[in-house]
Design a protein around this motif. Structure first.
Motif, PDB file in Angstrom:
ATOM      1  N   LYS A 112     -10.749  38.699 -24.362  1.00 60.46           N
ATOM      2  CA  LYS A 112     -10.615  39.433 -25.635  1.00 60.46           C
ATOM      3  C   LYS A 112      -9.388  40.301 -25.592  1.00 60.46           C
ATOM      4  N   GLU A 113      -8.951  40.814 -24.701  1.00 61.60           N
ATOM      5  CA  GLU A 113      -7.686  41.557 -24.653  1.00 61.60           C
ATOM      6  C   GLU A 113      -6.468  40.656 -24.860  1.00 61.60           C
ATOM      7  N   GLY A 115       0.291  41.215 -31.965  1.00 62.30           N
ATOM      8  CA  GLY A 115       1.897  41.126 -31.647  1.00 62.30           C
ATOM      9  C   GLY A 115       2.452  39.831 -31.358  1.00 62.30           C
ATOM     10  N   GLY A 116       1.779  38.609 -31.664  1.00 61.24           N
ATOM     11  CA  GLY A 116       2.433  37.341 -31.552  1.00 61.24           C
ATOM     12  C   GLY A 116       2.239  37.029 -30.193  1.00 61.24           C
ATOM     13  N   GLY A 117       2.444  35.570 -30.180  1.00 59.58           N
ATOM     14  CA  GLY A 117       1.993  34.750 -28.505  1.00 59.58           C
ATOM     15  C   GLY A 117       3.163  34.901 -27.816  1.00 59.58           C
ATOM     16  N   ASP A 118       4.245  35.445 -28.086  1.00 61.73           N
ATOM     17  CA  ASP A 118       5.203  35.458 -27.008  1.00 61.73           C
ATOM     18  C   ASP A 118       5.378  36.754 -26.096  1.00 61.73           C
ATOM     19  N   ASN A 173       6.153  40.968 -26.798  1.00 64.85           N
ATOM     20  CA  ASN A 173       4.793  41.748 -26.843  1.00 64.85           C
ATOM     21  C   ASN A 173       4.268  42.231 -25.603  1.00 64.85           C
ATOM     22  N   PRO A 174       4.826  43.716 -25.339  1.00 65.63           N
ATOM     23  CA  PRO A 174       4.508  44.273 -24.158  1.00 65.63           C
ATOM     24  C   PRO A 174       3.002  44.163 -23.850  1.00 65.63           C
ATOM     25  N   ARG A 175       2.080  44.485 -24.818  1.00 68.06           N
ATOM     26  CA  ARG A 175       0.709  44.563 -24.686  1.00 68.06           C
ATOM     27  C   ARG A 175       0.070  43.068 -24.030  1.00 68.06           C
ATOM     28  N   LEU A 176       0.546  42.128 -24.775  1.00 70.74           N
ATOM     29  CA  LEU A 176       0.094  40.722 -24.343  1.00 70.74           C
ATOM     30  C   LEU A 176       0.922  40.524 -22.815  1.00 70.74           C
ATOM     31  N   ILE A 191      -4.724  32.945 -25.823  1.00 74.80           N
ATOM     32  CA  ILE A 191      -3.168  33.274 -27.000  1.00 74.80           C
ATOM     33  C   ILE A 191      -3.279  32.510 -28.140  1.00 74.80           C
ATOM     34  N   ARG A 192      -3.731  31.284 -27.802  1.00 77.97           N
ATOM     35  CA  ARG A 192      -3.747  30.236 -29.027  1.00 77.97           C
ATOM     36  C   ARG A 192      -4.598  30.726 -29.972  1.00 77.97           C
TER      37      ARG A 192
END
Length: 250
Positions: free
Chosen positions: A30-31, A39-42, A46-49, A70-71
């Motif tokens: 979920k996160e 913030g996008g998949g990169d 994207n610090p959160r990702l 991610i997708r």
């Protein structure tokens, strides 16, 4: 910050003994999905990702699961759409609680949280009722076996170190401003210093110290909340006395 350390010790033990891997993976997926959506998949931008992926990998989540999440977040794959909702309330002995959730059904989530709270001597409060007591910080656990205290402070002082909790027998807890969490991680990585549980944390400005009986009730409530698939994290201002800590450990 002594209370933060004692409660962090309890949480680490809970994570290693009580957490069901399936439940943990659900929360991590979920996160990752939410972070990619926002913030996008990169992860490089994207610090959160990036933090979510690091946490997932530290918990042995397969890369296929991570990439799929991610997708879904970026819309390349179909999947549930999650809303982030924060609930506030009180537990036994007047302990303040903040519950961060990610849900595809708001009505279900609030009903389940209200039920869990009422069964465990807690109650939901209005938005803002306890949130003012907490500050959002970057947090990292560093094993004491990896580095001496003075060397750790020297290493991180230019990387955003705000506070260093040394009360735990096994770990230092590093606190930073949110904007400096990545800088602190990089400084540790560059120095080849092991660390665990790099995360965004809600740290209370003041703690309420509890003895064993009340602390056990609060921990039971937090356990019940964390076992709910929609609850991503639970924060409290509980501090545990030394006597209570020894009783709980025994």
């Amino acid at each position: 910050m002594s209370g933060h350390s004692k409660w962090a010790t309890i949480k680490r033990k809970k994570a290693s003994t009580d957490q069901k891997r399936g439940n943990l993976f659900t929360k991590l997926v979920k996160e990752i999905t939410i972070a990619a959506k926002m913030g996008g998949g990169d992860p490089s931008g994207n610090p959160r990702l990036r933090l979510a992926i690091d946490t997932a990998r530290a918990n042995s989540m397969p890369m296929d699961n991570i990439q799929r999440a991610i997708r879904k977040g970026t819309g390349e794959l179909e999947g549930a759409s999650y809303d982030e909702i924060t609930y506030e309330g009180y537990g036994p002995a007047g302990i303040a609680l903040i519950m961060e959730t990610a849900t595809d059904n708001r009505n279900r989530t609030v009903a389940e949280i209200r039920h869990i709270m009422s069964r465990n001597n807690g109650s939901l409060g209005e938005s803002g009722s306890v949130g003012w007591m907490f500050q959002r910080k970057g947090s990292i656990d560093v094993p004491k076996s990896a580095i001496e205290e003075d060397a750790l402070m020297e290493l991180l002082i230019d990387a955003g170190l705000e506070d260093l909790d040394t009360d735990d027998e096994t770990y230092y807890t590093v606190l930073t401003d949110l904007r400096d969490l990545e800088s602190a991680k990089k400084a540790l990585d560059d120095a080849s210093i092991a660390y665990e549980n790099a995360r965004v944390d809600l740290v209370p400005e003041n703690y309420i110290e509890l003895e064993a009986e009340d602390a056990e009730k609060v921990i039971r409530l937090i356990d019940a909340l964390e076992n709910n698939d929609d609850v991503q994290a639970v924060y409290s201002n509980m501090e545990i006395s030394e006597k209570a800590m020894n009783s709980l450990n025994g």
